[in-house]
Design an enzyme around this catalytic site. Structure first.
Site, PDB file in Angstrom:
ATOM      1  CG  HIS A 178     -21.916 -35.339  26.492  1.00 51.19           C
ATOM      2  ND1 HIS A 178     -20.580 -35.594  26.222  1.00 51.19           N
ATOM      3  CD2 HIS A 178     -22.626 -36.128  25.629  1.00 51.19           C
ATOM      4  CE1 HIS A 178     -20.498 -36.496  25.248  1.00 51.19           C
ATOM      5  NE2 HIS A 178     -21.720 -36.835  24.872  1.00 51.19           N
ATOM      6  CB  CYS A 279     -15.622 -36.411  30.321  1.00 51.74           C
ATOM      7  SG  CYS A 279     -16.665 -34.996  30.022  1.00 51.74           S
TER       8      CYS A 279
HETATM    9  N1  ARG Z   1     -14.365 -35.204  22.520  1.00 49.72           N
HETATM   10  C1  ARG Z   1     -15.411 -35.884  23.210  1.00 49.72           C
HETATM   11  C2  ARG Z   1     -16.711 -35.730  22.450  1.00 49.72           C
HETATM   12  O1  ARG Z   1     -16.963 -34.675  21.950  1.00 49.72           O
HETATM   13  C3  ARG Z   1     -15.545 -35.373  24.605  1.00 49.72           C
HETATM   14  C4  ARG Z   1     -16.530 -36.154  25.438  1.00 49.72           C
HETATM   15  C5  ARG Z   1     -16.747 -35.583  26.792  1.00 49.72           C
HETATM   16  N2  ARG Z   1     -17.454 -36.474  27.616  1.00 49.72           N
HETATM   17  C6  ARG Z   1     -18.454 -36.167  28.468  1.00 49.72           C
HETATM   18  N3  ARG Z   1     -18.912 -37.109  29.255  1.00 49.72           N
HETATM   19  N4  ARG Z   1     -18.998 -34.982  28.485  1.00 49.72           N
HETATM   20  O2  ARG Z   1     -17.501 -36.645  22.322  1.00 49.72           O
END
Ligand code: ARG
Length: 295
Positions: A178, A279
């Site tokens: 991300h 996150c």
């Molecule tokens: N387990 C989640 C996923 O893989 C973690 C999300 C992390 N969020 C972020 N904004 N980077 O989607």
């Protein structure tokens, strides 16, 4: 004595701005599937520890005077704690998330319901996108990540909805899947000189994206691999106070050198799901604050 060109430049005075954010308590947090390299469902997680650590983040935000809203956690949606993925909110419009992996797809409508109840106009997503996980407002521009989660077609949708410049950045390392794992926005509102600075991890981007970042952010903090490897860049700033992973020691020093005030929190349990400070934080950018253009 007045400053002369030969004297070292003092870091500019930083201004804290009040943030308005959305969070989700990790009541049902666990790692039961694997959709990023950080997740190991075969290893145990400790939900009460996750809740405690998340609460310590809330406490810091409260001390900073943030306005925090909470969405009700839903059983069976263990990743819901990562509120940044729940959508993208700007100018009174919430662009809903459309998650790539089926495990997280029900979160999209849940967050859209919350946005509606908060009085926001919801733009239902056509294209796959994971909200503020991949979309970061920097100055007046939306920087949008792609490569792992959000489809680049969602960047066009974003531009249509907000009528703002959208700059696509391509992520190339699956550990930084991300955009908010590879870029930290340091100035949520432009500073006195009209600039917004960032910190980023060079190796997370392809060459054309790097060229854009270098050109647009010549004063950026370049994060170390060590700090990024514990999601140190996944941080949240009010313009002066930057809430970061407590283990990101070099990043903390770099921030101090530039006049910011790093505040470390330990979210080790939530790191097992592949997420950190940012996150867990969705910026609601209320209309009327600096970066929200009324239209
Ligand atoms: N387990 C989640 C996923 O893989 C973690 C999300 C992390 N969020 C972020 N904004 N980077 O989607």
């Amino acid at each position: 004595m007045s400053n002369t060109a030969t004297e070292p430049q003092a870091a500019p005075a930083r201004v804290a701005t009040k943030r308005t954010i959305l969070m989700c308590k990790p009541t049902h947090y666990t790692v039961s599937y694997r959709i990023n390299p950080w997740m190991h469902p075969e290893e145990p997680t400790d939900t009460s520890k996750a809740v405690e650590q998340w609460q310590s983040l809330v406490d810091v935000y409260e001390q900073l005077g943030f306005d925090i809203s909470y969405i009700e956690p839903i059983e069976g949606l263990p990743d819901m704690v990562y509120a940044a993925n729940g959508g993208f909110v700007l100018d009174g419009v919430a662009y809903g998330a459309k998650f790539q992996y089926p495990e997280r797809q029900p979160e999209g409508p849940a967050y859209m319901d919350w946005f509606r109840s908060a009085g926001l106009t919801v733009a239902e997503p056509r294209e796959t996108n994971e909200g503020e996980g991949d979309f970061l407002l920097i100055g007046d521009t939306i920087f949008a990540g792609t490569g792992f989660r959000s489809d680049s077609t969602s960047h066009e949708e974003l531009a249509e909805i907000y009528g703002r410049e959208v700059v696509t950045l391509k992520l190339i390392n699956p550990s930084f899947y991300h955009l908010d794992t590879a870029i930290a926005v340091l100035d949520p509102e432009p500073d006195a000189s009209g600039r917004s600075n960032i910190a980023y991890l060079e190796s997370a981007f392809d060459e054309p994206s790097l060229a854009i970042l270098r050109e647009r952010f010549p004063d950026a903090i370049i994060a170390t691999e060590e700090d990024a490897a514990i999601l140190g860049l996944n941080s949240y700033s009010d313009g002066y106070n930057v809430v970061i992973a407590s283990r990101a020691v070099r990043f903390a020093e770099q921030l101090r050198e530039k006049g910011y005030n790093p505040i470390g929190v330990d979210l080790s349990e939530l790191l097992l799901g592949g997420g950190g400070v940012k996150c867990c934080t969705l910026d609601l950018h209320p209309v009327g604050t600096g970066t929200s253009v009324a239209r």
